[in-house]
Design a protein around this motif. Structure first.
Motif, PDB file in Angstrom:
ATOM      1  N   LEU A   7       0.833  -1.205   0.000  1.00 31.82           N
ATOM      2  CA  LEU A   7       0.000   0.000   0.000  1.00 31.82           C
ATOM      3  C   LEU A   7       0.869   1.256   0.000  1.00 31.82           C
ATOM      4  CD1 LEU A   7      -2.687  -1.155   2.600  1.00 31.82           C
ATOM      5  CD2 LEU A   7      -2.730  -1.369   0.115  1.00 31.82           C
ATOM      6  N   LEU A   8       1.953   1.238   0.787  1.00 30.10           N
ATOM      7  CA  LEU A   8       2.863   2.382   0.802  1.00 30.10           C
ATOM      8  C   LEU A   8       3.539   2.561  -0.556  1.00 30.10           C
ATOM      9  CD1 LEU A   8       4.546   1.977   4.309  1.00 30.10           C
ATOM     10  CD2 LEU A   8       3.031   3.832   3.583  1.00 30.10           C
ATOM     11  N   ILE A   9       3.939   1.456  -1.165  1.00 31.94           N
ATOM     12  CA  ILE A   9       4.600   1.538  -2.472  1.00 31.94           C
ATOM     13  C   ILE A   9       3.636   2.062  -3.527  1.00 31.94           C
ATOM     14  CG2 ILE A   9       5.517   0.098  -4.350  1.00 31.94           C
ATOM     15  CD1 ILE A   9       7.050  -1.478  -2.294  1.00 31.94           C
ATOM     16  N   ASP A  10       2.372   1.672  -3.426  1.00 36.65           N
ATOM     17  CA  ASP A  10       1.385   2.168  -4.392  1.00 36.65           C
ATOM     18  C   ASP A  10       1.198   3.671  -4.267  1.00 36.65           C
ATOM     19  OD1 ASP A  10      -0.631   1.866  -6.420  1.00 36.65           O
ATOM     20  OD2 ASP A  10      -2.139   2.082  -4.844  1.00 36.65           O
ATOM     21  N   ARG A  11       1.245   4.194  -3.022  1.00 43.60           N
ATOM     22  CA  ARG A  11       1.087   5.631  -2.810  1.00 43.60           C
ATOM     23  C   ARG A  11       2.374   6.390  -3.051  1.00 43.60           C
ATOM     24  NH1 ARG A  11      -3.306   7.302   0.241  1.00 43.60           N
ATOM     25  NH2 ARG A  11      -2.478   9.380  -0.253  1.00 43.60           N
ATOM     26  N   HIS A  12       3.515   5.708  -2.897  1.00 46.85           N
ATOM     27  CA  HIS A  12       4.819   6.354  -3.064  1.00 46.85           C
ATOM     28  C   HIS A  12       5.672   5.491  -4.000  1.00 46.85           C
ATOM     29  CE1 HIS A  12       3.982   9.180   0.254  1.00 46.85           C
ATOM     30  NE2 HIS A  12       3.386   8.135   0.818  1.00 46.85           N
ATOM     31  N   PRO A  13       5.497   5.643  -5.310  1.00 48.01           N
ATOM     32  CA  PRO A  13       6.137   4.754  -6.287  1.00 48.01           C
ATOM     33  C   PRO A  13       7.661   4.828  -6.310  1.00 48.01           C
ATOM     34  CG  PRO A  13       4.293   5.960  -7.267  1.00 48.01           C
ATOM     35  CD  PRO A  13       4.568   6.593  -5.946  1.00 48.01           C
ATOM     36  N   ASP A  14       8.242   5.802  -5.616  1.00 43.02           N
ATOM     37  CA  ASP A  14       9.700   5.915  -5.604  1.00 43.02           C
ATOM     38  C   ASP A  14      10.340   5.012  -4.557  1.00 43.02           C
ATOM     39  OD1 ASP A  14       8.393   7.592  -3.698  1.00 43.02           O
ATOM     40  OD2 ASP A  14      10.284   8.624  -3.318  1.00 43.02           O
ATOM     41  N   LEU A  15       9.528   4.311  -3.735  1.00 42.67           N
ATOM     42  CA  LEU A  15      10.067   3.487  -2.661  1.00 42.67           C
ATOM     43  C   LEU A  15      10.301   2.046  -3.107  1.00 42.67           C
ATOM     44  CD1 LEU A  15       7.890   4.649   0.377  1.00 42.67           C
ATOM     45  CD2 LEU A  15      10.220   5.351  -0.183  1.00 42.67           C
ATOM     46  N   LEU A  16      11.267   1.398  -2.457  1.00 44.61           N
ATOM     47  CA  LEU A  16      11.519  -0.032  -2.623  1.00 44.61           C
ATOM     48  C   LEU A  16      11.298  -0.721  -1.275  1.00 44.61           C
ATOM     49  CD1 LEU A  16      14.899  -0.079  -4.632  1.00 44.61           C
ATOM     50  CD2 LEU A  16      12.574  -0.275  -5.560  1.00 44.61           C
ATOM     51  N   ALA A  17      11.118  -2.041  -1.316  1.00 41.43           N
ATOM     52  CA  ALA A  17      11.023  -2.821  -0.078  1.00 41.43           C
ATOM     53  C   ALA A  17      11.531  -4.230  -0.344  1.00 41.43           C
ATOM     54  CB  ALA A  17       9.589  -2.868   0.433  1.00 41.43           C
ATOM     55  N   THR A  18      12.232  -4.775   0.618  1.00 44.22           N
ATOM     56  CA  THR A  18      12.696  -6.155   0.539  1.00 44.22           C
ATOM     57  C   THR A  18      11.724  -7.016   1.326  1.00 44.22           C
ATOM     58  OG1 THR A  18      14.986  -5.395   0.392  1.00 44.22           O
ATOM     59  CG2 THR A  18      14.630  -7.708   0.985  1.00 44.22           C
ATOM     60  N   VAL A  19      11.089  -7.957   0.638  1.00 41.39           N
ATOM     61  CA  VAL A  19      10.017  -8.748   1.249  1.00 41.39           C
ATOM     62  C   VAL A  19      10.157 -10.213   0.855  1.00 41.39           C
ATOM     63  CG1 VAL A  19       8.409  -6.789   1.237  1.00 41.39           C
ATOM     64  CG2 VAL A  19       8.468  -8.362  -0.718  1.00 41.39           C
ATOM     65  N   PRO A  20       9.517 -11.129   1.586  1.00 39.01           N
ATOM     66  CA  PRO A  20       9.470 -12.521   1.147  1.00 39.01           C
ATOM     67  C   PRO A  20       8.816 -12.625  -0.228  1.00 39.01           C
ATOM     68  CG  PRO A  20       8.817 -12.352   3.443  1.00 39.01           C
ATOM     69  CD  PRO A  20       8.903 -10.948   2.919  1.00 39.01           C
ATOM     70  N   ARG A  21       9.309 -13.541  -1.028  1.00 38.62           N
ATOM     71  CA  ARG A  21       8.821 -13.687  -2.391  1.00 38.62           C
ATOM     72  C   ARG A  21       7.305 -13.882  -2.439  1.00 38.62           C
ATOM     73  NH1 ARG A  21      11.464 -14.898  -7.046  1.00 38.62           N
ATOM     74  NH2 ARG A  21      13.393 -15.208  -5.846  1.00 38.62           N
ATOM     75  N   GLU A  22       6.748 -14.606  -1.442  1.00 44.49           N
ATOM     76  CA  GLU A  22       5.316 -14.896  -1.450  1.00 44.49           C
ATOM     77  C   GLU A  22       4.484 -13.620  -1.449  1.00 44.49           C
ATOM     78  OE1 GLU A  22       7.530 -18.345   0.136  1.00 44.49           O
ATOM     79  OE2 GLU A  22       7.519 -16.207   0.616  1.00 44.49           O
ATOM     80  N   LEU A  23       4.891 -12.628  -0.659  1.00 49.36           N
ATOM     81  CA  LEU A  23       4.144 -11.377  -0.590  1.00 49.36           C
ATOM     82  C   LEU A  23       4.181 -10.656  -1.929  1.00 49.36           C
ATOM     83  CD1 LEU A  23       2.587  -9.309   1.147  1.00 49.36           C
ATOM     84  CD2 LEU A  23       4.777  -8.252   1.678  1.00 49.36           C
ATOM     85  N   ALA A  24       5.352 -10.579  -2.527  1.00 57.06           N
ATOM     86  CA  ALA A  24       5.487  -9.889  -3.814  1.00 57.06           C
ATOM     87  C   ALA A  24       4.653 -10.573  -4.896  1.00 57.06           C
ATOM     88  CB  ALA A  24       6.956  -9.845  -4.222  1.00 57.06           C
ATOM     89  N   GLU A  25       4.625 -11.898  -4.882  1.00 63.78           N
ATOM     90  CA  GLU A  25       3.875 -12.617  -5.911  1.00 63.78           C
ATOM     91  C   GLU A  25       2.372 -12.437  -5.737  1.00 63.78           C
ATOM     92  OE1 GLU A  25       5.355 -16.594  -5.669  1.00 63.78           O
ATOM     93  OE2 GLU A  25       7.087 -16.174  -6.969  1.00 63.78           O
ATOM     94  N   VAL A  26       1.893 -12.433  -4.499  1.00 69.64           N
ATOM     95  CA  VAL A  26       0.463 -12.249  -4.258  1.00 69.64           C
ATOM     96  C   VAL A  26       0.015 -10.876  -4.740  1.00 69.64           C
ATOM     97  CG1 VAL A  26      -1.289 -11.917  -2.468  1.00 69.64           C
ATOM     98  CG2 VAL A  26       0.239 -13.889  -2.373  1.00 69.64           C
TER      99      VAL A  26
END
Length: 310
Positions: free
Chosen positions: A237-256
């Motif tokens: 949700l933060l990335i959607d509102r702030h497209p300049d941000l990155l985040a390192t997350v478990p692959r499962e979250l990114a795929e969902v």
């Protein structure tokens, strides 16, 4: 207390007393015991009549024990613990007929991974049992497992308390999540881009030194941190509102979340070792038939992850 008065005490009422004391709520206690709200209220009224005392009164958001109840709490907890651990334990566990609430300590990311598949198995195998989740700080997990307030902790606990049993379930990997609206990124993410852009970090404690992805710093990567949050599901949700941000997350979250077209993910700019998802439990409940059944169910459900039937 005379024998006649003793005969009037239903042992189930002590379970009710203990649940209200532990939960601080009649509603939560009812859910924990698998009772309806009306059944729990009726039991509390019986307790009050038996002891001739209100026992628990509403103070702010919680039901707090009266002075009489406070003096009984330790003894009641001991009795309930003895019944659960030494008497009920020896009777075995039949999931098809049992009515029980199993409590899991898991992050919101863990809920995304574990709950759909476990709920599907519960519906088939233990239809009268239910699941409840908590997200407690790491320093409280040992005590919560020891008290029986949680039955299992699921996830990746890098500094698990000594003395807890643990069993590996399956490995996972980290990826870098970015907005699909970030036009500065191509098909790959370079180290220079990774280190120059701002990042979201997930940490239950709020300290970046204890973040889930601190393995990045251990690999020599540096980040400009914009925000730290304890919630994985807040990250997309933060990335959607702030497209300049990155985040390192478990692959499962990114795929969902990638299925919704809001985010995409990249491999880290340097090789990052995988991490293990495990289940943890306390020695007090190592031989408890219900917890043994739950552990075996979790292990069996995720033995072929990510190809898990839901």
């Amino acid at each position: 207390m005379n024998a006649m008065h003793m005969d009037q005490l239903d042992l189930n009422l002590l379970m009710v007393f203990d649940a209200i004391y532990q939960e601080g709520s009649v509603t939560k206690a009812a859910h924990k015991l698998g009772l309806t709200q009306s059944a729990m209220s009726h039991s509390l009224n019986r307790l009050r009549a038996y002891f001739d005392d209100p026992l628990f009164v509403k103070i702010g958001p919680r039901m707090e024990p009266t002075s009489k109840a406070a003096g009984m709490c330790e003894a009641v907890t001991d009795v309930v613990s003895t019944v659960r651990n030494r008497i009920v334990m020896s009777a075995g566990f039949n999931p098809a007929k049992a009515r029980r609430v199993f409590t899991l300590n898991v992050t919101d990311m863990g809920e995304l991974v574990f709950l759909p598949a476990l709920l599907a198995r519960f519906k088939k195998i233990a239809p009268e049992c239910s699941l409840r989740t908590l997200q407690a700080p790491i320093e409280q997990i040992d005590g919560l497992l020891a008290s029986g307030e949680i039955d299992l902790a699921l996830g990746s606990i890098r500094a698990a308390p000594e003395g807890l049993y643990q069993q590996r379930l399956f490995p996972s990997t980290f990826v870098i999540m970015a907005s699909t609206r970030n036009k500065e990124l191509g098909d790959t993410l370079s180290r220079e881009q990774f280190e120059s852009m701002q990042h979201i970090v997930v940490s239950l404690t709020g300290r970046t030194s204890e973040s889930y992805d601190k393995v990045l710093e251990e690999q020599g990567l540096h980040r400009r941190i914009a925000v730290v949050t304890p919630h994985f599901l807040m990250v997309p949700l933060l990335i959607d509102r702030h497209p300049d941000l990155l985040a390192t997350v478990p692959r499962e979250l990114a795929e969902v979340f990638g299925r919704f077209g809001v985010v995409r993910h990249f491999e880290p700019p340097l090789p990052v070792p995988p991490f293990q998802l495990s289940q943890y439990w306390h020695a007090r409940f190592h031989s408890d038939p219900a917890i043994v059944w739950l552990r075996e169910l979790v292990k069996d459900t995720f033995k072929s992850y990510p190809d898990v039937a839901v």
